[in-house]
Design a protein around this motif. Structure first.
Motif, short mmCIF file in Angstrom:
data_model
loop_
_atom_site.label_atom_id
_atom_site.label_comp_id
_atom_site.label_asym_id
_atom_site.label_seq_id
_atom_site.Cartn_x
_atom_site.Cartn_y
_atom_site.Cartn_z
N UNK A 10 0.57 -1.02 0.00
CA UNK A 10 0.25 -0.47 0.06
C UNK A 10 0.96 1.22 0.08
N UNK A 11 0.83 2.28 -0.95
CA UNK A 11 1.99 3.30 -0.67
C UNK A 11 0.63 5.04 -1.33
N UNK A 12 1.15 5.41 -0.95
CA UNK A 12 0.60 6.76 -1.53
C UNK A 12 1.34 7.75 -2.15
N UNK A 13 0.71 8.22 -3.32
CA UNK A 13 0.76 9.75 -4.62
C UNK A 13 0.40 10.38 -4.20
N UNK A 51 5.08 7.02 -1.84
CA UNK A 51 6.30 6.38 -0.61
C UNK A 51 5.20 5.42 -0.11
N UNK A 52 5.63 4.14 -0.06
CA UNK A 52 4.54 3.16 1.02
C UNK A 52 4.56 3.87 1.82
N UNK A 53 3.22 3.35 2.78
CA UNK A 53 2.35 3.35 3.99
C UNK A 53 3.48 2.23 5.39
N UNK A 54 3.85 3.29 7.01
CA UNK A 54 4.61 2.47 7.49
C UNK A 54 2.90 1.60 7.98
N UNK A 55 3.25 0.57 8.98
CA UNK A 55 2.69 0.07 9.42
C UNK A 55 0.88 0.73 10.98
N UNK A 57 0.63 4.17 10.40
CA UNK A 57 0.38 5.30 10.36
C UNK A 57 -0.97 5.20 9.95
N UNK A 58 -1.62 5.77 9.64
CA UNK A 58 -2.89 6.56 8.82
C UNK A 58 -2.26 6.75 7.01
N UNK A 59 -3.19 6.46 6.32
CA UNK A 59 -3.02 6.48 5.13
C UNK A 59 -3.09 7.92 4.75
N UNK A 60 -3.84 9.25 5.14
CA UNK A 60 -3.55 10.64 5.27
C UNK A 60 -2.54 11.47 6.06
N UNK A 63 0.27 10.48 3.65
CA UNK A 63 0.72 11.67 2.89
C UNK A 63 1.30 13.09 3.09
N UNK A 64 0.80 13.26 4.17
CA UNK A 64 1.19 14.01 4.82
C UNK A 64 1.97 14.23 5.23
N UNK A 65 3.07 12.51 5.39
CA UNK A 65 4.72 12.90 5.78
C UNK A 65 5.45 13.09 4.50
#
Length: 246
Positions: A10-13, A51-55, A57-60, A63-65
Motif C-alpha cells: 500500500x502506497x500513497x502518491x 512512498x509506501x505507508x508505515x504499518x 500510520x493512517x493513509x492521510x 500523505x502529509x509525511x
C-alpha cells in the motif's frame, strides 16, 4: 525507538500542483536506476512524489509525511481523490527493473491511494531528502514511471471539479494577490477563458475575499489593488452558493 515497518503493498502518491508564470505545474521526482555491476545508468525518468505507508500510520498521515519530506510544509491543502489498483499498473519494463533492484517482487500487486495538493510556488524551496525534484509545467509532462500519467490526469479532473464549487484556488496564490492573478488561476486550472466582467461579478459576492489598502509594487503597469482570502469568514459563510461552473 523501534524501526518502523513499511507496508510493501500500500502506497500513497501525491500530485503536488503549483502555479507560477501563468502555468499549472506538477512537482516531479527524478528516478535513476544504476547498474550495480557496470555502474552505468540504465535509465532516468520522473515520478510523482510518493512512498509506501508505515504499518502504524493512517493513509492521510502518510500523505502529509510525503509532502513534508518534499516541501518542508506541514500546513498544506491535501485531498484524497482515488485509489489505483489495476493489476497491470506496475508492469512496464522499467518499473519491473526498478522493483527488482529495490528488492521487491514485480509480480506482487501494489495499491496506491492518490492525493492532490495545492501550494503557492513563489516562496517554496523544494527539499531534497528523496532525490532531485523539479517543477514541470503540466503541458510538458512526458511519460512518467508506473501509472503516474493516469494519476495526474485523474488528479486534474478532481481539481477541476472541486475548484468550481469550493474556493481552493486561493491555495495556489501567495497570501496577497490581485483579481487578475485570481482569474488567471481559474482560467489555467479550468483550461478555459473566463469573461472578466462575469468573473468580477461572481467574486464580488464573496465575503471572504478581503480588499486591502495595498497595491502591487515594482510593476511596469498601473499597480492593482491587493486582496486576501479569509478562511475564517469562509467557514462562517460557506453555506452560501459557490459556483464557478463555466
Amino acid at each position: 525507538m523501534a524501526n518502523r515497518i513499511l507496508n510493501d503493498y500500500i502506497s500513497v502518491d501525491c500530485v503536488i500542483f503549483g502555479y507560477n508564470d501563468n502555468e499549472l505545474q506538477v512537482l516531479l521526482v527524478e528516478r535513476t536506476l544504476t547498474n550495480e555491476s557496470t555502474k552505468e545508468i540504465e535509465f532516468t525518468d520522473l515520478t510523482l512524489t510518493g512512498n509506501h505507508i508505515y504499518e502504524d500510520e493512517t493513509i492521510e498521515d502518510a500523505a502529509y509525511r510525503v509532502l513534508f519530506d518534499r516541501t518542508g510544509l506541514d500546513n498544506v491543502y491535501l485531498e484524497q481523490f482515488k485509489a489505483f489498483a489495476h493489476p497491470d499498473r506496475l508492469k512496464k519494463d522499467k518499473d519491473r527493473k526498478w522493483l527488482i533492484h529495490d528488492g521487491r517482487d514485480p509480480d506482487k500487486r501494489i495499491i496506491s491511494i492518490g492525493f492532490f495538493s495545492l501550494i503557492s510556488t513563489r516562496d517554496i524551496i523544494v527539499e531534497s531528502k528523496c532525490g532531485i525534484a523539479k517543477w514541470i509545467p503540466l503541458s510538458e509532462i512526458g511519460e512518467l514511471a508506473f501509472d503516474h500519467n493516469q494519476i495526474v490526469d485523474e488528479a486534474l479532473k478532481a481539481l477541476r471539479n472541486k475548484i468550481k464549487h469550493e474556493p481552493i484556488g486561493f491555495e495556489l496564490l501567495p497570501e496577497k494577490f490581485t483579481l487578475t492573478e485570481l482569474q488567471n488561476v481559474y482560467e489555467v486550472v479550468l483550461g478555459t477563458e473566463l469573461d472578466k466582467r462575469n468573473f468580477r461579478k461572481k467574486i464580488g459576492r464573496m465575503k471572504y475575499l478581503i480588499p486591502l489598502d495595498e497595491k502591487q509594487k515594482g510593476v511596469a503597469h498601473k499597480p492593482a489593488r491587493l486582496y486576501m482570502f479569509s478562511r475564517d469568514v469562509y467557514e462562517k459563510t460557506k453555506k452560501e452558493m459557490f459556483d464557478f461552473t463555466v
